[in-house]
Motif scaffolding. Structure first.
Motif, PDB file in Angstrom:
ATOM      1  N   ILE A  47       0.858  -1.197   0.000  1.00 23.08           N
ATOM      2  CA  ILE A  47       0.000   0.000   0.000  1.00 23.08           C
ATOM      3  C   ILE A  47       0.888   1.240   0.000  1.00 23.08           C
ATOM      4  CG2 ILE A  47      -1.855   1.235   1.191  1.00 23.08           C
ATOM      5  CD1 ILE A  47      -2.492  -1.463   2.598  1.00 23.08           C
ATOM      6  N   ALA A  74     -15.098  -0.095  -1.884  1.00 27.29           N
ATOM      7  CA  ALA A  74     -14.220   0.914  -1.278  1.00 27.29           C
ATOM      8  C   ALA A  74     -14.618   2.317  -1.732  1.00 27.29           C
ATOM      9  CB  ALA A  74     -12.768   0.622  -1.651  1.00 27.29           C
ATOM     10  N   LEU A  79     -13.404   5.727  -0.151  1.00 25.00           N
ATOM     11  CA  LEU A  79     -11.946   5.527  -0.283  1.00 25.00           C
ATOM     12  C   LEU A  79     -11.546   5.704  -1.741  1.00 25.00           C
ATOM     13  CD1 LEU A  79     -11.311   2.331   1.865  1.00 25.00           C
ATOM     14  CD2 LEU A  79     -10.192   4.530   2.206  1.00 25.00           C
ATOM     15  N   VAL A  81      -9.046   4.674  -4.163  1.00 23.87           N
ATOM     16  CA  VAL A  81      -7.920   3.745  -4.348  1.00 23.87           C
ATOM     17  C   VAL A  81      -7.764   3.383  -5.821  1.00 23.87           C
ATOM     18  CG1 VAL A  81      -8.076   2.684  -2.072  1.00 23.87           C
ATOM     19  CG2 VAL A  81      -9.393   1.716  -3.947  1.00 23.87           C
ATOM     20  N   VAL A  97      -3.368   4.825  -2.571  1.00 24.13           N
ATOM     21  CA  VAL A  97      -4.526   5.494  -1.959  1.00 24.13           C
ATOM     22  C   VAL A  97      -4.303   7.007  -1.923  1.00 24.13           C
ATOM     23  CG1 VAL A  97      -3.614   5.099   0.394  1.00 24.13           C
ATOM     24  CG2 VAL A  97      -6.045   5.554   0.080  1.00 24.13           C
ATOM     25  N   VAL A 141      -7.805   1.356   4.262  1.00 23.08           N
ATOM     26  CA  VAL A 141      -7.786   0.421   3.118  1.00 23.08           C
ATOM     27  C   VAL A 141      -7.789  -1.018   3.627  1.00 23.08           C
ATOM     28  CG1 VAL A 141      -6.312  -0.493   1.259  1.00 23.08           C
ATOM     29  CG2 VAL A 141      -6.703   1.975   1.441  1.00 23.08           C
TER      30      VAL A 141
END
Length: 551
Positions: A47, A74, A79, A81, A97, A141
């Motif tokens: 990540i 997500a 989020l 991502v 992210v 995440v």
């Protein structure tokens, strides 16, 4: 390997340097990826921060079909991502992210951190906020992925690198205690700061109080997150014995296991290609120097270099310049020396006058003005390397047997002058010199020996200490690595040792040089990831056993 070790089903590893080439940690993670990917095939997920809004990252290839359902969920959770592959050997999965949305919640996140872990974010400045918001986002995440795709039956490890990822590790520890947490500090923020502020680190290490020094050096927030993460995770680790000692004294927490940094030699070209690339690199380095200096240095010239981050004292760049200055007057020097300082500075642009000379293909017998530097800098008058050379009157005169050239740009193959990658340039050296004062591990010497280039380092570098341990004595040139004993106060002796070692190298026969190169390569094989990865399995095991005990 011991059969009793608990092995994770999934590993999440976060770092500011995932798909983001900044420093040594990028090398740690990107070279280790292949070894972990071979064992955990797509169950190791890196990540990193997503900086690449306008232009595509050169280190990441997006694959929207990977975990498509989770990606959709997500996004529903807010989020931002992107999922894909990190384009390094092994091509592991990476999730980038966007952490910018969390800045507006910064104060409540820091309040939560203080209430739960007594982390002091009040004195934050510089990169603290950015790193913390990324780290928080990385935690979210993992939380989201875990609830969507995994279950409590699976053994999961979250591995955070450096203080920058501490907040995420504490978040996971708090919200998902069924996930095992591992934290690696690659250098204590306070140790690096003590060394960088010209204070003696080693003689007084036992007497320094980390909290007190953090206050004195205005490092409270970074020190605080690092210390609390070290204390609260399931397994606390660092990269060398020398830094383990630092952790014990400055964070008041001994590490659970040392994870030395390995190397993946798939980067090293094979036989015929190796010789060809080495020849091309030498040719290019000599060509650049000759155009800059108005010289005719030939292939008999000894090419040496130092490189790394621009930490003038910590990386020993000051001692390197000092040693080259002394070498100028050394009667034992039997060949000409061309010394490169390959350290990214505050670069303006590649020199047009130098580019023109290189493009003309002609040879010149007069130097360009300021024949010490390949790229113009924004702060020419305040640059430490140029100022030290000026102070010592090192102007690369025609009669000087040692010429020092500062190459202050990242070598990504597109710098406008050398136009070779860093590894290609390392390949062209006869000898690499890294006289670090503060160096938790030391990738630069390890990379050099992997490319069969003998090197000089110190026993204040984790790698130097490790090499001495492997040899069973203080490394000598004939071992492929000369390890110089360095203390808080022996700067002058270190410079002399370097000067003497280069002079000794200039007297060696081809057979002796070849033996030296062979010894360097042999040592590098002992530091491959396949030799060092076992320590990671040990760390995962320690962390997973704590989870078992908790549940």
């Amino acid at each position: 390997m011991n059969k009793k070790l608990l092995t994770p089903d999934y590993i999440f590893e976060s770092s500011w340097e995932v798909c983001n080439k900044v420093g040594g940690i990028y090398t740690v993670l990107s070279t280790r990826a292949k070894t972990l990917q071979e064992k955990f095939e797509d169950k190791i997920i890196f990540i990193g921060p997503d900086f690449w809004k306008e232009k595509e990252s050169p280190y990441f290839r997006e694959e929207p079909s990977l975990f498509a359902e989770w990606q959709w969920e997500a996004k529903e959770q807010g989020l931002k991502v992107r999922v894909g592959r990190w384009t390094v050997p092994g091509e592991p999965i990476a999730v980038l992210v966007d952490f910018t949305p969390y800045f507006e919640k910064k104060n409540e996140i820091y309040t939560w951190l203080w209430e739960n872990y007594r982390v002091d974010s009040l004195h934050a400045y510089g990169d603290y906020d950015e790193a913390s918001m990324f780290s928080y986002a990385a935690g979210l995440v993992v939380e989201s992925f875990y609830h969507h795709s995994l279950s409590s039956k699976q053994k999961v490890v979250y591995h955070a690198n450096e203080w920058m990822c501490g907040l995420g590790a504490l978040y996971i520890k708090n919200k998902l205690p069924q996930i095992a947490t591992v934290f690696t500090t690659h250098a204590t923020s306070i140790g690096r700061s003590i060394a960088g502020n010209q204070k003696p680190l080693y003689d007084y290490l036992f007497a320094y109080n980390g909290d007190q020094m953090a206050e004195e050096l205005n490092m409270q927030s970074k020190h605080s997150i690092e210390k609390q993460t070290a204390w609260h995770v399931d397994c606390f680790t660092t990269v060398s014995d020398i830094t383990a000692n630092e952790c014990k004294e400055l964070l008041d927490k001994p590490v659970d296991v040392v994870l030395p940094n390995g190397f993946d030699n798939s980067f090293v070209p094979k036989a015929a290609s190796f010789t060809k690339k080495r020849k091309a690199a030498r040719q290019k380095m000599l060509q650049v120097a000759n155009a800059l200096l108005g010289e005719n240095l030939d292939d008999e010239t000894i090419i040496v270099s130092t490189s790394g981050r621009y930490e003038f004292r910590n990386k020993g760049i000051d001692v390197f310049v000092e040693a080259m200055n002394r070498l100028l007057r050394d009667r034992d020097l039997k060949k000409k020396v061309l010394a490169f300082i390959v350290v990214p500075g505050w670069v303006g642009e590649p020199r047009k006058d130098l580019q023109e000379r290189l493009e003309s293909g002609k040879s010149y017998d007069t130097p360009l003005e300021v024949p010490q530097v390949t790229h113009w800098l924004h702060n020419m008058g305040h640059d430490s390397v140029l100022n030290m050379m000026k102070y010592y009157d090192m102007h690369n005169r025609h009669e000087d047997n040692v010429k020092v050239v500062f190459l202050p740009d990242y070598l990504d193959g597109r710098d406008g002058i050398m136009n070779l990658t860093y590894y290609d340039v390392v390949l062209g050296n006869d000898l690499c010199i890294y006289p670090s004062y503060y160096e938790p591990w030391g990738y630069t010497p390890l990379e050099a020996v992997a490319f069969k280039v003998p090197c000089i380092t110190t026993d204040l570098a984790g790698f130097g200490l490790w090499a001495n341990k492997e040899f069973g004595h203080e490394g000598q040139l004939q071992d492929g690595v000369r390890v110089i004993h360095r203390t808080d106060y022996n700067y002058s002796e270190v410079a002399d040792y370097i000067k003497d070692t280069v002079a000794e190298f200039s007297t060696m026969s081809k057979t002796e040089v070849d033996a030296c190169r062979k010894a360097a390569e042999t040592l590098s094989k002992k530091a491959l990831w396949k030799e060092f990865i076992k320590y990671y399995y040990e760390a995962y095991d320690i962390a997973l056993k704590k989870v078992v005990a908790r549940s």
